[in-house]
Write an enzyme that holds these catalytic residues in place. Structure first.
Site, PDB file in Angstrom:
ATOM      1  N   GLN C 196     -12.162 -28.329 -41.621  1.00 23.89           N
ATOM      2  CA  GLN C 196     -12.926 -27.743 -42.718  1.00 23.89           C
ATOM      3  C   GLN C 196     -13.180 -26.282 -42.394  1.00 23.89           C
ATOM      4  O   GLN C 196     -14.000 -25.950 -41.548  1.00 23.89           O
ATOM      5  CB  GLN C 196     -14.216 -28.529 -42.921  1.00 23.89           C
ATOM      6  CG  GLN C 196     -13.961 -30.016 -43.193  1.00 23.89           C
ATOM      7  CD  GLN C 196     -13.374 -30.284 -44.564  1.00 23.89           C
ATOM      8  OE1 GLN C 196     -14.004 -30.020 -45.585  1.00 23.89           O
ATOM      9  NE2 GLN C 196     -12.138 -30.794 -44.616  1.00 23.89           N
ATOM     10  N   ALA C 237     -21.864 -32.818 -50.426  1.00 26.93           N
ATOM     11  CA  ALA C 237     -20.532 -32.818 -49.814  1.00 26.93           C
ATOM     12  C   ALA C 237     -19.881 -31.442 -49.892  1.00 26.93           C
ATOM     13  O   ALA C 237     -20.427 -30.513 -50.483  1.00 26.93           O
ATOM     14  CB  ALA C 237     -19.667 -33.870 -50.492  1.00 26.93           C
ATOM     15  N   HIS C 238     -18.704 -31.344 -49.316  1.00 24.11           N
ATOM     16  CA  HIS C 238     -18.034 -30.041 -49.224  1.00 24.11           C
ATOM     17  C   HIS C 238     -17.688 -29.471 -50.596  1.00 24.11           C
ATOM     18  O   HIS C 238     -17.314 -30.184 -51.502  1.00 24.11           O
ATOM     19  CB  HIS C 238     -16.789 -30.096 -48.332  1.00 24.11           C
ATOM     20  CG  HIS C 238     -15.781 -31.127 -48.627  1.00 24.11           C
ATOM     21  ND1 HIS C 238     -14.624 -31.275 -47.887  1.00 24.11           N
ATOM     22  CD2 HIS C 238     -15.736 -32.106 -49.570  1.00 24.11           C
ATOM     23  CE1 HIS C 238     -13.926 -32.264 -48.363  1.00 24.11           C
ATOM     24  NE2 HIS C 238     -14.570 -32.787 -49.372  1.00 24.11           N
ATOM     25  N   ASN C 239     -17.865 -28.143 -50.690  1.00 21.98           N
ATOM     26  CA  ASN C 239     -17.492 -27.387 -51.878  1.00 21.98           C
ATOM     27  C   ASN C 239     -18.317 -27.683 -53.121  1.00 21.98           C
ATOM     28  O   ASN C 239     -17.946 -27.300 -54.230  1.00 21.98           O
ATOM     29  CB  ASN C 239     -15.985 -27.558 -52.185  1.00 21.98           C
ATOM     30  CG  ASN C 239     -15.148 -27.063 -51.029  1.00 21.98           C
ATOM     31  OD1 ASN C 239     -14.564 -27.849 -50.285  1.00 21.98           O
ATOM     32  ND2 ASN C 239     -15.126 -25.767 -50.840  1.00 21.98           N
TER      33      ASN C 239
END
Lengths: 343, 343, 343
Positions: C196, C237-239
């Site tokens: 990531q 979560a991511h993004n």
């Protein structure tokens, strides 16, 4: 950290189309990548992005797609190749190596070669940390824990006594492994604690997200198979067994002694009841309530779709009377039958 | 850690049937116990396991059941006796005693007799830690906190200022007690923080799992009664009150100012709305959404059963039209009435 | 910490009615406040409490309400004024100032003026901590992190490398920001990690509760806007992108790349699917499952109301046959049409 396109292609056994000496400094999305960045086309339905992207190069699946950009690497699985190349672009994430002077390491802990123990980490008696492990700042590793080689614990992870972690695992911050399972015997309205005498055994190549909890077993061990991936804030109760390569997304709760097969995918927010069995290759969609065993591979779901609140209130009110509705219908069927018979 | 069968029986006021000098080294399940292990039969429906078990001895309820094995301890409640005996088999879980040299303890903190403060723990001003407490490595105990005797904090617990914990409590790693409640006043689209001026007061004999959060009150205190047991990853908001001996399973969320009675059991993943009242002796099944008060003891539920995803999609689509369905039914009833009247 | 009523009124631009020299030592609720305490009437429907309260003074909205008590401060928004005044009554919550000798601070970290670094905190290379920040005991701040001025991290917070936090933020204990997003490419049944490479960027005046997790982006950054408030045990979560001044209550889970607008309120236990868009000014009620984008401002819900378990079982069983019920109804409609036509 920069590589030529040729170097990157070699890394994933791909074929370069275009300038193999192009310097790539980063990975990027098709929408935002610059000329120094490598992007990827995972899903053919976004093929039209190839004509507009500013990416220096793109990972694509076919010769045809490669022709739509100046520079490309052709690989059978661009998304997988992107994942593999991502490992080459990880920056240094901490400045410490070796055993930091502020760490408290028991004199009889066994540390392998090239182990890093971060500042203020605490390693209790009888612990074995194998070669190449990184233990982040503030981690607490309980008595008798064993950690396999090349495993990385990010800061502030807690492992209780006797927990076993395999090789090449990654465990993110705030995660607690081996706390007592929630076991109590009722005693005239009070709760008598059942000391949890099992442990937790985790396989190799397992990744566990941040603030996840995996409880130790009551008598036997809680078991997590090889290659399992677990997201953040997952709760895994005592004596759960999870088969190899199963994926568990964020906020899932798994109650005690549930047995989950291999190659399953459990989406976010799912709850699984205790003492049930899920066979291999089961997919469960987000927020499903799983109250009984799933004995056949496939996809399973529960829950209601979202509606505007005003409409939802009516639906929910109706739902409380669904049993009467069913009776009304059966009543109507009888009346109509009578009418028809008469007619 | 080994005991004779006679010693164990004495401990739970049970009657030995068989060899009272038998050495027991562990507790085990009926399925997996060896000759050195003591097992238990809690549920008579598993009685047939008694003929196949390899356990050295078994805790059973009756003389009759005892006759099915070579060695037994007869007690009125085998599961409770098993819980009581589990305390005898707990291994040493850490190597430190006393105040570890790396701990940071304020000069005006009051520590009782036989207190253990683990490595890198931090104890702020004005704190009182009573006799026999164990504070794990990396715990941070805020200013003015009071902890009653024989309470154990596992590593990396955080207690904010002025929190009060009773006697003989167990708090597992990663748990945070006394963080600010989620209180904000809206101000033209922005949020003005309401400083949380209450605290958290926890009774005696309370166990709290890993990574649970209990927020401090806005003005008054958040209150957890005696004998309450709380599992992992439970969120308890500001000004919640939980009555004595209530059990709260993993992943439960309790919104602000909810008042829960004594002797309740809240299953995993339940959500309770704010400002509601739950009377004593209420059971709530897993993942139930509790949006209003429960004023009568009993069991309560919500949520849908799981289905294969394809079937679920149809059900969920139908559900969105349940209000129309109800109207169709009432329409049909009128039409039939007309037809019948005519007939 | 005590103030005259006049001082407090000046602070919120209110008008004193009664004794402006009255000494106020605490804030309190109308039900429990004493003569040394200031209370507030936020909701006119509790107006009758004014005649029974023992509070020394009360924040009220109108002259008329002020006449019901001996002492009052009249302000246009009593709840907001109460929030503003709460800041004046916060006790000292820790005894340390400056850089504690037990903290491990990299020699090339840049610390501003009046920075407090608590005991056993760890600050990695290349970090910038601006003026007036407080970093609690046991926090771990990764390489290259930037924290804006006057931000406070409570104890045991973990920030991974390169995370950016704005000014005047508050982050509660146990929270982990910047752990890896849950990104993996499937590879013949196994999971290939996608490193990531993005980070997390958090705006100004953001408050984040305890044990919350916000993952770093896969390629781009995860973004949290200015003035956002996030409760405990939230998983982001991511993004994910969250717009300014949005409020996210406890136990919410937001899947990857979801984009949430400004001025939204997401109630407790809500789950949001990945890659969806929620526009500005959306309210989502507790425990709603949001599986698709919401493109119109308003309130949205899902889920079933709670029932006694026995009744719920019947409802849930009926629900599984809702598709057949709909077909039965349509069948009945046809039959009746035939009968009517005949008639």
């Amino acid at each position: 950290m920069s590589y030529t396109l040729g170097q990157l292609a070699a890394n994933v056994h791909g074929i370069v189309k275009g300038d193999e000496n192009l310097i790539i400094e980063k990975l990027g999305t098709l929408e935002k990548a610059t000329e120094q960045e490598l992007s990827f086309l995972a899903n053919p339905k976004y093929q039209n992005h190839l004509s507009t992207t500013s990416a220096g190069a793109v990972l694509v699946k076919t010769e045809e797609l490669a022709q739509l950009v100046d520079n490309a690497i052709i690989v059978p699985n661009p998304y997988l190749a992107f994942a593999q190349l991502s490992h080459l672009f990880v920056p240094a994430t901490q400045c410490w190596t070796g055993i930091h002077s502020s760490a408290v390491v028991s004199s009889n802990a066994l540390l392998g070669q090239d182990v890093t123990i971060g500042p203020n980490a605490v390693i209790d008696d009888g612990t074995i940390i194998a070669d190449g492990c990184i233990v982040g700042a503030g981690c607490v590793i309980g008595r008798g824990v064993r950690v396999g080689q090349n495993t990385r614990l990010y800061p502030n992870v807690t492992l209780y006594h006797d927990v076993v972690i395999g090789e090449s695992c990654i465990i993110h911050s705030g995660t607690v492994i081996g706390a007592d399972g929630f076991g109590f015997a009722p005693d005239q309205g009070r709760w008598e604690k059942i000391d949890q005498l099992g442990s937790v055994v985790i396989g190799n190549h397992v990744e566990i997200g941040a603030n996840t909890t995996i409880d130790r077993g009551a008598i036997e061990n809680t078991l997590i198979g090889d290659g399992v991936i677990i997201d953040n804030q997952v709760q895994i109760a005592h004596n759960v067994i999870i088969g190899d390569n199963t994926a568990v997304a964020g906020c899932v709760g798994i109650a005690g002694s549930a047995k989950i097969g291999a190659f399953c995918t459990i989406s976010g927010g799912v709850g699984l009841a205790g003492h049930i069995t899920i066979v291999d290759h089961v997919h469960i969609t987000a927020m499903t309530m799983v109250t009984k065993s799933i004995l056949e591979a496939g996809s399973y779901s529960s829950g209601m779709g979202m509606e505007p609140t005003a409409k939802w209130r009516r639906s929910a009110a109706r739902f409380r009377r669904i049993d009467s509705m069913a009776k009304q219908i059966s009543n109507l069927e009888q009346q109509i039958k009578k009418l028809s018979d008469k007619g």
